[in-house]
Design a protein around this motif. Structure first.
Motif, mmCIF file in Angstrom:
data_model
loop_
_atom_site.group_PDB
_atom_site.id
_atom_site.type_symbol
_atom_site.label_atom_id
_atom_site.label_comp_id
_atom_site.label_asym_id
_atom_site.label_seq_id
_atom_site.Cartn_x
_atom_site.Cartn_y
_atom_site.Cartn_z
ATOM 1 N N TYR A 157 5.018 -16.057 -2.694
ATOM 2 C CA TYR A 157 4.904 -14.720 -3.246
ATOM 3 C C TYR A 157 6.317 -14.192 -3.522
ATOM 4 N N ILE A 158 6.477 -13.444 -4.591
ATOM 5 C CA ILE A 158 7.771 -12.890 -4.979
ATOM 6 C C ILE A 158 7.860 -11.480 -4.410
ATOM 7 N N ALA A 159 8.788 -11.279 -3.472
ATOM 8 C CA ALA A 159 8.876 -10.022 -2.725
ATOM 9 C C ALA A 159 9.013 -8.806 -3.638
ATOM 10 N N GLU A 160 9.852 -8.865 -4.633
ATOM 11 C CA GLU A 160 10.056 -7.708 -5.519
ATOM 12 C C GLU A 160 8.779 -7.393 -6.302
ATOM 13 N N ALA A 161 8.082 -8.418 -6.772
ATOM 14 C CA ALA A 161 6.824 -8.206 -7.505
ATOM 15 C C ALA A 161 5.765 -7.610 -6.582
ATOM 16 N N VAL A 162 5.718 -8.083 -5.337
ATOM 17 C CA VAL A 162 4.756 -7.543 -4.369
ATOM 18 C C VAL A 162 5.062 -6.068 -4.100
ATOM 19 N N ARG A 163 6.337 -5.708 -3.986
ATOM 20 C CA ARG A 163 6.705 -4.287 -3.802
ATOM 21 C C ARG A 163 6.251 -3.448 -4.995
ATOM 22 N N GLU A 164 6.392 -3.985 -6.203
ATOM 23 C CA GLU A 164 5.940 -3.267 -7.404
ATOM 24 C C GLU A 164 4.420 -3.081 -7.384
ATOM 25 N N ILE A 165 3.703 -4.108 -6.973
ATOM 26 C CA ILE A 165 2.247 -4.016 -6.874
ATOM 27 C C ILE A 165 1.861 -2.947 -5.855
ATOM 28 N N ASN A 166 2.516 -2.971 -4.688
ATOM 29 C CA ASN A 166 2.227 -1.969 -3.648
ATOM 30 C C ASN A 166 2.442 -0.558 -4.179
ATOM 31 N N MET A 167 3.531 -0.344 -4.893
ATOM 32 C CA MET A 167 3.827 0.988 -5.427
ATOM 33 C C MET A 167 2.812 1.372 -6.512
ATOM 34 N N HIS A 168 2.450 0.422 -7.343
ATOM 35 C CA HIS A 168 1.486 0.707 -8.410
ATOM 36 C C HIS A 168 0.115 1.074 -7.835
ATOM 37 N N MET A 169 -0.250 0.441 -6.722
ATOM 38 C CA MET A 169 -1.578 0.643 -6.139
ATOM 39 C C MET A 169 -1.582 1.738 -5.080
ATOM 40 N N ARG A 170 -0.532 2.538 -5.015
ATOM 41 C CA ARG A 170 -0.419 3.614 -4.034
ATOM 42 C C ARG A 170 -1.502 4.671 -4.229
ATOM 43 N N ASP A 171 -1.659 5.511 -3.233
ATOM 44 C CA ASP A 171 -2.540 6.677 -3.329
ATOM 45 C C ASP A 171 -1.820 7.676 -4.242
ATOM 46 N N TRP A 172 -2.287 7.835 -5.440
ATOM 47 C CA TRP A 172 -1.596 8.688 -6.414
ATOM 48 C C TRP A 172 -1.666 10.164 -6.032
ATOM 49 N N ARG A 173 -2.612 10.512 -5.191
ATOM 50 C CA ARG A 173 -2.723 11.912 -4.771
ATOM 51 C C ARG A 173 -1.616 12.300 -3.782
ATOM 52 N N THR A 174 -1.267 11.365 -2.880
ATOM 53 C CA THR A 174 -0.264 11.662 -1.850
ATOM 54 C C THR A 174 1.075 10.982 -2.112
ATOM 55 N N GLY A 175 1.089 9.968 -2.958
ATOM 56 C CA GLY A 175 2.296 9.192 -3.212
ATOM 57 C C GLY A 175 2.550 8.120 -2.169
ATOM 58 N N GLU A 176 1.664 8.018 -1.164
ATOM 59 C CA GLU A 176 1.843 7.055 -0.084
ATOM 60 C C GLU A 176 1.466 5.643 -0.537
ATOM 61 N N ALA A 177 2.341 4.688 -0.213
ATOM 62 C CA ALA A 177 2.092 3.279 -0.531
ATOM 63 C C ALA A 177 2.087 2.477 0.764
ATOM 64 N N VAL A 178 1.298 1.407 0.789
ATOM 65 C CA VAL A 178 1.258 0.490 1.924
ATOM 66 C C VAL A 178 1.354 -0.935 1.384
ATOM 67 N N GLN A 179 1.538 -1.865 2.289
ATOM 68 C CA GLN A 179 1.499 -3.282 1.922
ATOM 69 C C GLN A 179 0.047 -3.635 1.591
ATOM 70 N N MET A 180 -0.225 -3.900 0.321
ATOM 71 C CA MET A 180 -1.566 -4.313 -0.079
ATOM 72 C C MET A 180 -1.818 -5.721 0.445
ATOM 73 N N ASP A 181 -3.038 -5.987 0.846
ATOM 74 C CA ASP A 181 -3.403 -7.319 1.299
ATOM 75 C C ASP A 181 -3.388 -8.245 0.088
ATOM 76 N N LEU A 182 -2.563 -9.254 0.129
ATOM 77 C CA LEU A 182 -2.398 -10.134 -1.025
ATOM 78 C C LEU A 182 -3.645 -10.939 -1.342
ATOM 79 N N ARG A 183 -4.551 -11.050 -0.390
ATOM 80 C CA ARG A 183 -5.830 -11.710 -0.692
ATOM 81 C C ARG A 183 -6.606 -10.910 -1.736
ATOM 82 N N THR A 184 -6.521 -9.580 -1.679
ATOM 83 C CA THR A 184 -7.205 -8.749 -2.681
ATOM 84 C C THR A 184 -6.570 -8.961 -4.056
ATOM 85 N N ILE A 185 -5.251 -9.025 -4.101
ATOM 86 C CA ILE A 185 -4.564 -9.258 -5.378
ATOM 87 C C ILE A 185 -4.962 -10.622 -5.932
#
Length: 189
Positions: free
Chosen positions: A66-94
């Motif tokens: 997995y490419i760390a920078e791309a995973v960080r971008e995915i986490n930020m893209h999939m954040r809770d847009w209402r609160t701005g909070e991002a977490v480490q998305m489970d890569l199995r879902t991706i």
């Protein structure tokens, strides 16, 4: 129309046979990863958010890593847009999302309706909307609600179910599909 090769096998039939072999040979990987192994040494995900206007089209896995920078971008893209909070998305879902998109043979990016949800957002949605789980996998970064204009919810759900790697909810009335890396199950909402 089904594409066939000279032996008469469909592409989906070949993918299914390869995935079954790959999964049996390496049971530590999810079935979705088995589907992706047939796509070569690169995994890619493309999606956009109607809420934020952001677009993401990234290669997130190359040659077994997995490419760390791309995973960080995915986490930020999939954040809770209402609160701005991002977490480490489970890569199995991706991986499930990417495998299903690959099976649907479309270049259209997913419309991301919901990725990670903070507990506050989940509670607000439970108060205002039917069908929101109290302990939603969205709150663990393990689920996504997705839409494609070129595919129906039935087609999207069929592709995700074919991965045999998590939960798939089909919401025809709201025109989206839920994909998660939890226990294998399916439902209609």
């Amino acid at each position: 129309m089904k594409k066939t090769n000279s032996s008469g096998l469909t592409r989906r039939g070949l993918l299914g046979a390869f995935a079954a072999t790959a999964v049996a040979a390496t049971p530590t990987y999810s079935n979705a990863a088995g589907f992706l192994r047939g796509a070569g040494d690169v995994r890619r995900i493309a999606m956009h958010s109607g809420r934020t206007g952001e677009r993401l089209d990234t290669i997130y896995w190359i040659e077994g890593e997995y490419i760390a920078e791309a995973v960080r971008e995915i986490n930020m893209h999939m954040r809770d847009w209402r609160t701005g909070e991002a977490v480490q998305m489970d890569l199995r879902t991706i991986d499930i999302m990417a495998a299903a998109l690959n099976l649907m043979e479309t270049s259209e990016p997913y419309l991301l309706l919901s990725g990670y949800r903070s507990p506050q957002t989940n509670q607000m949605l439970r108060s205002n909307t039917r069908g929101v789980a109290r302990n939603s996998l969205h709150m663990r970064g393990q689920a996504a609600d997705l839409r494609l204009t070129s595919r129906t919810p039935a087609q999207m759900a069929s592709a995700a179910i074919a991965c045999r790697a998590g939960g798939v909810g089909r919401y025809n009335g709201s025109n989206f599909v839920h994909m998660d890396c939890g226990p294998i199950r399916s439902w209609r909402g």
